[in-house]
Design a protein around this motif. Structure first.
Motif, short mmCIF file in Angstrom:
data_model
loop_
_atom_site.label_atom_id
_atom_site.label_comp_id
_atom_site.label_asym_id
_atom_site.label_seq_id
_atom_site.Cartn_x
_atom_site.Cartn_y
_atom_site.Cartn_z
N VAL A 223 -16.03 -29.02 104.09
CA VAL A 223 -16.13 -28.67 105.51
C VAL A 223 -16.94 -27.39 105.69
N ALA A 224 -16.74 -26.43 104.81
CA ALA A 224 -17.48 -25.17 104.92
C ALA A 224 -18.98 -25.41 104.75
N VAL A 225 -19.36 -26.20 103.78
CA VAL A 225 -20.80 -26.48 103.56
C VAL A 225 -21.39 -27.22 104.76
N ILE A 226 -20.66 -28.22 105.26
CA ILE A 226 -21.18 -28.98 106.41
C ILE A 226 -21.35 -28.08 107.63
N GLN A 227 -20.35 -27.22 107.89
CA GLN A 227 -20.46 -26.37 109.08
C GLN A 227 -21.57 -25.35 108.96
N VAL A 228 -21.69 -24.70 107.80
CA VAL A 228 -22.71 -23.65 107.66
C VAL A 228 -24.10 -24.25 107.59
N VAL A 229 -24.31 -25.20 106.69
CA VAL A 229 -25.64 -25.81 106.52
C VAL A 229 -26.04 -26.56 107.77
N LEU B 286 -26.97 -24.08 110.53
CA LEU B 286 -28.26 -23.44 110.28
C LEU B 286 -29.40 -24.39 110.61
N PHE B 287 -29.26 -25.65 110.22
CA PHE B 287 -30.31 -26.63 110.53
C PHE B 287 -30.42 -26.86 112.03
N SER B 288 -29.27 -26.96 112.69
CA SER B 288 -29.27 -27.21 114.13
C SER B 288 -29.83 -26.02 114.91
N ALA B 289 -29.51 -24.80 114.43
CA ALA B 289 -29.98 -23.61 115.14
C ALA B 289 -31.50 -23.48 115.11
N SER B 290 -32.12 -24.02 114.07
CA SER B 290 -33.59 -23.94 113.97
C SER B 290 -34.28 -24.80 115.00
N HIS B 291 -33.56 -25.70 115.64
CA HIS B 291 -34.14 -26.59 116.65
C HIS B 291 -33.56 -26.31 118.04
N GLN B 292 -32.95 -25.13 118.21
CA GLN B 292 -32.37 -24.79 119.51
C GLN B 292 -32.84 -23.40 119.95
N ASP B 293 -32.75 -23.20 121.27
CA ASP B 293 -32.97 -21.86 121.83
C ASP B 293 -31.62 -21.31 122.28
N ALA B 294 -30.86 -20.83 121.31
CA ALA B 294 -29.52 -20.34 121.60
C ALA B 294 -29.58 -18.94 122.20
N PRO B 295 -28.64 -18.61 123.10
CA PRO B 295 -28.62 -17.27 123.69
C PRO B 295 -28.45 -16.17 122.64
N ARG B 296 -27.83 -16.50 121.52
CA ARG B 296 -27.55 -15.48 120.51
C ARG B 296 -27.87 -16.05 119.14
N PRO B 297 -28.69 -15.34 118.37
CA PRO B 297 -29.05 -15.85 117.05
C PRO B 297 -27.85 -15.74 116.08
N LEU C 259 -18.10 -20.48 120.02
CA LEU C 259 -18.77 -21.05 121.19
C LEU C 259 -18.80 -20.05 122.35
N ALA C 260 -17.76 -19.24 122.50
CA ALA C 260 -17.74 -18.26 123.60
C ALA C 260 -18.80 -17.19 123.42
N LEU C 261 -19.16 -16.87 122.18
CA LEU C 261 -20.17 -15.84 121.93
C LEU C 261 -21.59 -16.37 122.10
N GLY C 262 -21.76 -17.64 122.35
CA GLY C 262 -23.07 -18.19 122.66
C GLY C 262 -23.92 -18.52 121.45
N TYR C 263 -23.34 -18.75 120.31
CA TYR C 263 -24.13 -19.14 119.13
C TYR C 263 -24.61 -20.58 119.28
N ALA C 264 -25.54 -20.93 118.43
CA ALA C 264 -26.15 -22.27 118.49
C ALA C 264 -25.10 -23.34 118.25
N TRP C 265 -25.28 -24.46 118.96
CA TRP C 265 -24.35 -25.58 118.81
C TRP C 265 -24.57 -26.26 117.46
N GLY C 266 -23.46 -26.74 116.85
CA GLY C 266 -23.55 -27.40 115.55
C GLY C 266 -22.22 -28.05 115.21
N PRO C 267 -22.03 -28.42 113.95
CA PRO C 267 -20.79 -29.08 113.54
C PRO C 267 -19.61 -28.12 113.41
N ILE C 268 -19.55 -27.09 114.25
CA ILE C 268 -18.47 -26.12 114.21
C ILE C 268 -17.11 -26.76 114.53
N VAL C 269 -17.14 -27.88 115.29
CA VAL C 269 -15.88 -28.50 115.72
C VAL C 269 -15.25 -29.35 114.61
#
Length: 386
Positions: free
Chosen positions: A29-35, A38-49, A87-97
């Motif tokens: 789960v840790a590898v899936i969420q982090v990796v 990171l992959f999802s954030a590279s294709h998003q314009d998140a409010p917070r890096p 999610l409240a801090l505005g980081y990029a969406w990903g498999p955090i759930v």
């Protein structure tokens, strides 16, 4: 009844499924969420890096799953807090759930039903709030999907819980059945050993007493007594070796003849060698009586004659075997002293257990003089004989 060998038995499907190892689950789960994030954030314009705090929150949820065995009540609060903060801090969406979803499932599977429903309700409320704040026209659909998924996750966990309980109940019942079978096996073996040894040793004792009594006065009477002792000891050794062969499966032994109604004349003859006059009245048809009933009848008669020779002081006995529709009745009458207020011993207990094992009964009736031992054994249709 000849004892069956009971070895270790494996019950198919009895092994309880415990899921993947906790360490493997946490690392995956840790590898899936982090990796994945990171992959999802590279294709998003998140409010917070993504920064160190984001990685810490991504790892916090999987870390909470490490308590699934020791403290399952910790998993869901940790995953819910980490996911909500991320999610409240505005980081990029990903498999955090992912860790939150597994936290709900594993909490319900651990039996913490109300905590699982509470966590799912908080997650569903957060989804509804987020959907309404975005101003999306499809927010009712998004909110409904979020609520449905939260409920489904709890139900999945409860399904795992019920399956685990069913397997545990199956294992418990299987163990009880194996224990009952082992107890019945030991009881059967104890009865067989008692019947064989008690009967043979009793006759040997009687014949030895006869030999000592007549040997000095009339040597010609010594030979029949010694022959009876030899025959009784040989038969006893044969049956004891058979019973020991059951306990030691590595000992190849030829099976002894199973006790049956056809062997009653031999049993009567052996009893008469001890000085007891026995009359046999056999009104049965052995071909229509099952082997289990025949063996029980033989053993009951054998034990009754042993008791007559050892305890009652009787001079004669009458053995009756009567077959009626659906039952086989055996009765042993003697002209001895009867029970005389004595308590039932192992032999009488064994006779009652043999009758009860076949659904029958065994009763004692005082005679003047003597005692009657009567057993009624239900017989089965020929197609169902054991």
């Amino acid at each position: 009844m000849q004892p069956r060998s009971l070895g270790p038995q494996r019950i198919p499907g009895a092994r309880r499924f415990a899921g993947p190892p906790t360490s493997f689950l946490v690392m995956t789960v840790a590898v899936i969420q982090v990796v994945g994030t990171l992959f999802s954030a590279s294709h998003q314009d998140a409010p917070r890096p993504l920064d160190g705090l984001a990685i810490l929150l991504l790892l916090a949820g999987p870390a909470g799953l490490a308590f699934r065995r020791r403290a399952p009540q910790v998993m869901l609060p940790v995953a819910l807090t980490a996911t909500g903060a991320y999610l409240a801090l505005g980081y990029a969406w990903g498999p955090i759930v992912l860790s939150l979803a597994l936290g709900i499932v594993l909490t319900a599977a651990a039996g913490l039903r109300w905590q699982a429903w509470t966590g799912a309700g908080i997650a569903a409320a957060a989804v509804i709030t987020a959907a309404t704040l975005t101003g999306d026209e499809n927010w009712p659909l998004r909110a409904s999907a979020g609520v449905a998924w939260a409920a489904i996750l709890v139900l999945i966990g409860q399904g795992f819980r019920r399956r685990s309980e069913r397997i545990a109940e199956f294992r418990r019942r299987s163990e009880e059945a194996r224990k009952a079978e082992r107890d019945e096996y030991r009881l059967t073996l104890a009865r067989d050993i008692h019947d064989v040894v008690a009967h043979s040793l009793s006759m040997i004792n009687v014949q030895a007493s006869v030999a000592l009594h007549v040997g000095a006065d009339d040597p010609n009477k010594l030979r029949p007594a010694l022959e009876a002792i030899k025959a009784a000891s040989k038969e006893s050794l044969t049956e004891v070796r058979q019973l020991l062969g059951v306990l030691r499966e590595d000992v190849p032994l030829a099976p002894a003849a199973r006790p049956s109604l056809a062997r009653l004349p031999e049993l009567i003859q052996n009893a008469e060698l001890g000085g007891l006059k026995v009359t046999l009245q056999d009104l049965s048809n052995a071909e229509s009586v099952g082997p289990a009933q025949q063996e029980a009848a033989y053993r009951i008669i054998q034990e009754a004659l042993t008791n007559v020779g050892r305890h009652s002081g009787a001079r004669s006995a009458v053995v009756r075997v009567i077959q009626t529709a659906g039952a086989l009745t055996v009765a042993i009458d003697d002209d001895g002293a009867g029970m005389g207020g004595a308590l039932p011993g192992n032999g009488l207990t064994g006779m009652r257990e043999r009758a009860a094992a076949l659904g029958g009964t065994l009763t004692l009736h005082e005679l003047k003089p003597g005692l009657r031992v009567e057993a009624t054994l239900p017989t089965e249709p020929e197609g169902n004989l054991p």
